[in-house]
Scaffold this active site. Structure first.
Site, PDB file in Angstrom:
ATOM      1  N   ASN A   1       3.167   9.962   9.558  1.00 27.88           N
ATOM      2  CA  ASN A   1       1.678   9.957   8.371  1.00 27.88           C
ATOM      3  C   ASN A   1       0.630   9.189  10.021  1.00 27.88           C
ATOM      4  O   ASN A   1       0.678   8.449  10.318  1.00 27.88           O
ATOM      5  CB  ASN A   1       1.498   9.625   7.215  1.00 27.88           C
ATOM      6  CG  ASN A   1       0.188  10.198   6.938  1.00 27.88           C
ATOM      7  OD1 ASN A   1      -0.069  10.627   7.188  1.00 27.88           O
ATOM      8  ND2 ASN A   1      -0.194   9.407   6.455  1.00 27.88           N
TER       9      ASN A   1
ATOM     10  N   HIS B   1      -3.308   7.849   8.970  1.00 27.79           N
ATOM     11  CA  HIS B   1      -4.173   7.727   8.251  1.00 27.79           C
ATOM     12  C   HIS B   1      -5.423   6.806   8.978  1.00 27.79           C
ATOM     13  O   HIS B   1      -5.717   5.716  10.186  1.00 27.79           O
ATOM     14  CB  HIS B   1      -3.428   6.614   7.366  1.00 27.79           C
ATOM     15  CG  HIS B   1      -4.475   6.264   5.944  1.00 27.79           C
ATOM     16  ND1 HIS B   1      -4.703   7.380   5.119  1.00 27.79           N
ATOM     17  CD2 HIS B   1      -5.465   5.221   5.734  1.00 27.79           C
ATOM     18  CE1 HIS B   1      -5.710   6.279   4.257  1.00 27.79           C
ATOM     19  NE2 HIS B   1      -5.714   5.674   4.819  1.00 27.79           N
TER      20      HIS B   1
ATOM     21  N   SER C   1      -3.877   4.150  11.872  1.00 32.65           N
ATOM     22  CA  SER C   1      -2.720   3.885  11.846  1.00 32.65           C
ATOM     23  C   SER C   1      -1.604   5.257  11.830  1.00 32.65           C
ATOM     24  O   SER C   1      -1.798   6.132  10.881  1.00 32.65           O
ATOM     25  CB  SER C   1      -2.567   3.151  11.238  1.00 32.65           C
ATOM     26  OG  SER C   1      -3.241   1.763  10.660  1.00 32.65           O
TER      27      SER C   1
ATOM     28  N   THR D   1       7.055   6.726   2.959  1.00 25.32           N
ATOM     29  CA  THR D   1       7.670   6.380   1.938  1.00 25.32           C
ATOM     30  C   THR D   1       6.782   6.376   0.545  1.00 25.32           C
ATOM     31  O   THR D   1       5.951   7.098   0.898  1.00 25.32           O
ATOM     32  CB  THR D   1       7.562   4.600   1.280  1.00 25.32           C
ATOM     33  OG1 THR D   1       6.986   3.459   2.152  1.00 25.32           O
ATOM     34  CG2 THR D   1       8.836   3.587   3.458  1.00 25.32           C
TER      35      THR D   1
ATOM     36  N   ASP E   1       0.488   5.071   1.854  1.00 23.97           N
ATOM     37  CA  ASP E   1       0.093   5.330   3.163  1.00 23.97           C
ATOM     38  C   ASP E   1       1.000   3.623   2.883  1.00 23.97           C
ATOM     39  O   ASP E   1      -0.173   2.731   3.599  1.00 23.97           O
ATOM     40  CB  ASP E   1      -1.662   5.114   2.749  1.00 23.97           C
ATOM     41  CG  ASP E   1      -2.488   6.400   2.878  1.00 23.97           C
ATOM     42  OD1 ASP E   1      -1.743   7.202   3.485  1.00 23.97           O
ATOM     43  OD2 ASP E   1      -3.189   6.720   2.158  1.00 23.97           O
TER      44      ASP E   1
HETATM   45  C1  GAR Z   1      -7.933  12.096   9.979  1.00 27.29           C
HETATM   46  O1  GAR Z   1      -8.811  11.801  10.653  1.00 27.29           O
HETATM   47  C2  GAR Z   1      -6.532  12.214   9.341  1.00 27.29           C
HETATM   48  O2  GAR Z   1      -6.489  11.290   9.990  1.00 27.29           O
HETATM   49  C3  GAR Z   1      -6.570  12.150   7.723  1.00 27.29           C
HETATM   50  O3  GAR Z   1      -7.555  13.500   7.408  1.00 27.29           O
HETATM   51  C4  GAR Z   1      -8.074  13.787   9.288  1.00 27.29           C
HETATM   52  C5  GAR Z   1      -6.698  14.684   9.565  1.00 27.29           C
HETATM   53  O4  GAR Z   1      -8.138  15.787  10.005  1.00 27.29           O
HETATM   54  N1  GAR Z   1      -5.735  11.683   7.178  1.00 27.29           N
HETATM   55  C6  GAR Z   1      -5.689  10.897   5.938  1.00 27.29           C
HETATM   56  O5  GAR Z   1      -6.367  10.806   5.240  1.00 27.29           O
HETATM   57  C7  GAR Z   1      -4.114  11.063   4.835  1.00 27.29           C
HETATM   58  N2  GAR Z   1      -4.132  10.129   3.525  1.00 27.29           N
HETATM   59  P1  GAR Z   1      -7.232  16.697  11.127  1.00 27.29           P
HETATM   60  O6  GAR Z   1      -7.280  17.700  10.236  1.00 27.29           O
HETATM   61  O7  GAR Z   1      -8.664  17.379  11.789  1.00 27.29           O
HETATM   62  O8  GAR Z   1      -6.178  15.990  11.726  1.00 27.29           O
END
Ligand code: GAR
Length: 227
Positions: A114, A116, A143, A148, A152
């Site tokens: 993932n 984050h 990150s 798991t 996060d």
């Molecule tokens: C990204 O910033 C990613 O890190 C976050 O959502 C966005 C997706 O953007 N993910 C989370 O917050 C997961 N906990 P994208 O659809 O343009 O890749």
């Protein structure tokens, strides 16, 4: 002497929204920098803009609308069945905004990553950029971690840091972090695809056979802010 040719790693990408990280992965594969066979992109939201981007790239897409399932377990079961049809060696969460059940996560133990938008363990969950601003952080970032059952909370393998400027809003900070996510995630995935990144029986991440006591840091190249 001929070089050994490594078969590309079969992967499935899960998204919920615009899919810019997915797009960065697709482009890295196209440039020959990432040895992946992207077998499918799956979204829990039928309207996710990323589905269209994946289709335009010629990748199979599936939407599994989570609102149509009676509970989390039923949705996760359907998701797992669909993913496994593609027999991926790695499941890539790219802006997939669902909490996943422990059984689901256990099924993909050591083969689900993932990205984050924070320097974990700081700011798990949502609204990471506003929370970093509210906390007065001078440095923020993103990150990549193995998934798991702790949201996060899995072992972090790679991070990138970006500066926080006094004029920043959550939107400007999110944009700066996202640009770096697009460099960060393909690199961590590449380590995995090359067999360099693994998880041991104790749930620790290993890079090149050595336990990652700290996440690796990707040098930032953010430049100056536009204002
Ligand atoms: C990204 O910033 C990613 O890190 C976050 O959502 C966005 C997706 O953007 N993910 C989370 O917050 C997961 N906990 P994208 O659809 O343009 O890749």
């Amino acid at each position: 002497m001929t070089e050994a040719v490594t078969a590309p790693l079969p992967v499935v990408i899960l998204i919920s929204g615009r899919g810019s990280n997915m797009q960065a992965i697709i482009e890295a594969v196209r440039r020959g920098e990432l040895p992946l066979d992207i077998r499918a992109v799956i979204s829990n939201r039928p309207q996710a803009a990323g589905l269209l981007r994946a289709k335009q790239a010629g990748i199979a897409t599936v939407s599994i609308d989570h609102t149509l399932f009676k509970d989390r377990h039923a949705f996760d079961q359907a998701l797992q069945t669909t993913i496994d049809r593609y027999q991926p060696g790695l499941v890539i969460l790219a802006g997939f905004m669902r909490i996943l059940s422990a059984d689901f996560v256990a099924h993909y133990r050591g083969r689900m990553l993932n990205v984050h938008p924070s320097l974990l363990p700081d700011f798990p969950g949502l609204n990471t950029h506003q929370r970093a601003l509210d906390a007065g952080c001078k440095v923020h970032g993103a990150s990549v971690h193995f998934v798991t059952a702790d949201m996060d909370g899995g072992p972090v393998v790679l991070q990138v840091r970006v500066p926080v400027y006094p004029q920043d809003t959550a939107a400007s900070l999110a944009a700066r972090v996202l640009t770096q996510e697009h460099r960060l995630y393909p690199l961590a995935i590449r380590w995995f695809a090359e067999g360099r990144l693994t998880v041991n029986d104790h749930g620790q991440a290993l890079l090149d056979g050595a336990i990652l006591k700290e996440p690796r840091q990707l040098p930032a190249n953010t430049g100056e802010p536009a204002w």
